[in-house]
Write a protein that holds these residues in place. Sequence first.
Motif, short mmCIF file in Angstrom:
data_model
loop_
_atom_site.label_atom_id
_atom_site.label_comp_id
_atom_site.label_asym_id
_atom_site.label_seq_id
_atom_site.Cartn_x
_atom_site.Cartn_y
_atom_site.Cartn_z
N PRO A 16 -10.33 32.29 6.11
CA PRO A 16 -11.20 33.29 6.75
C PRO A 16 -10.49 34.62 7.01
O PRO A 16 -11.09 35.69 6.86
CB PRO A 16 -11.62 32.64 8.06
CG PRO A 16 -11.39 31.19 7.89
CD PRO A 16 -10.29 31.06 6.89
N LEU A 17 -9.21 34.56 7.38
CA LEU A 17 -8.47 35.80 7.61
C LEU A 17 -8.27 36.59 6.32
O LEU A 17 -8.43 37.82 6.31
CB LEU A 17 -7.11 35.49 8.25
CG LEU A 17 -7.16 35.04 9.71
CD1 LEU A 17 -5.78 34.59 10.17
CD2 LEU A 17 -7.70 36.15 10.59
N PHE A 19 -10.23 36.44 3.67
CA PHE A 19 -11.55 36.95 3.31
C PHE A 19 -11.89 38.20 4.13
O PHE A 19 -12.37 39.20 3.59
CB PHE A 19 -12.61 35.87 3.52
CG PHE A 19 -14.00 36.32 3.21
CD1 PHE A 19 -14.42 36.50 1.91
CD2 PHE A 19 -14.90 36.59 4.24
CE1 PHE A 19 -15.70 36.93 1.62
CE2 PHE A 19 -16.18 37.02 3.96
CZ PHE A 19 -16.59 37.19 2.65
N THR A 20 -11.62 38.15 5.43
CA THR A 20 -11.89 39.31 6.30
C THR A 20 -11.04 40.50 5.88
O THR A 20 -11.53 41.63 5.81
CB THR A 20 -11.60 38.93 7.77
OG1 THR A 20 -12.38 37.80 8.11
CG2 THR A 20 -11.91 40.09 8.70
N LEU A 21 -9.77 40.26 5.57
CA LEU A 21 -8.89 41.34 5.12
C LEU A 21 -9.39 41.96 3.82
O LEU A 21 -9.43 43.19 3.67
CB LEU A 21 -7.47 40.80 4.94
CG LEU A 21 -6.44 41.81 4.43
CD1 LEU A 21 -6.17 42.84 5.51
CD2 LEU A 21 -5.17 41.11 4.02
N CYS A 23 -12.51 41.97 2.72
CA CYS A 23 -13.76 42.69 3.02
C CYS A 23 -13.47 44.05 3.65
O CYS A 23 -14.04 45.07 3.23
CB CYS A 23 -14.65 41.87 3.93
SG CYS A 23 -15.42 40.46 3.13
N VAL A 24 -12.60 44.08 4.64
CA VAL A 24 -12.27 45.35 5.32
C VAL A 24 -11.62 46.30 4.33
O VAL A 24 -11.94 47.50 4.29
CB VAL A 24 -11.38 45.08 6.55
CG1 VAL A 24 -10.82 46.38 7.11
CG2 VAL A 24 -12.17 44.33 7.61
N THR A 25 -10.72 45.80 3.50
CA THR A 25 -10.07 46.65 2.48
C THR A 25 -11.11 47.21 1.51
O THR A 25 -11.08 48.40 1.18
CB THR A 25 -9.00 45.84 1.72
OG1 THR A 25 -8.07 45.31 2.65
CG2 THR A 25 -8.28 46.72 0.72
#
Length: 180
Positions: A16-17, A19-21, A23-25
């Motif tokens: 999840p971390l 994936f979140t990284l 997405c934010v990038t």
Amino acid sequence: MSARRLRNALAHAAVPLLFTLLCVTGILVAHITPGFLLRELLSRFARNAVLVTALLIPILAGLGLNFGIVVGAMAGQIGAILVTYWRLGGIGGFLLACAIAAPLAVLFGLGTGWLFNRSKSREMVTGLVAGFFASGLYQLLFLFGIGSLIPWRDVSMLLPQGIGLRNTIDLWRIQYALDD
């Protein structure tokens, strides 16, 4: 919190971390505005919520995810094709397409359920073959029957030779019926 517990927590949440990284990038690189992102998220969430809700019934009934999708999609397409042929638009046309598709989907579902009850423990193969068979009947009806056996006056929906429906049909005014 000790360093070891923090490391274990981060290792446990690595996917999840990551994936979140990503997405934010991607958001930062694409210069996406927060308003656009929120609109797209809500739009896609609403669209996918309908699809997930439609899959709940087969899952609760003990079927696999893909068993009824082909047959149910055909019922929906038949409703959309007929409403487009009759040139009905807006929310009324959309609701009529749903009203046409629902009894067809129930009828197709009853037939598929009957078939699955006869093929206990072989549902996966039976569902695959039933989907291919139903798709063949659907194509026979709409690629051969329309224009030859079934009279069809809307030539914009027909193939150039006058027999069979086109691959893509303009849904006229029902495609954006739920937007506003």
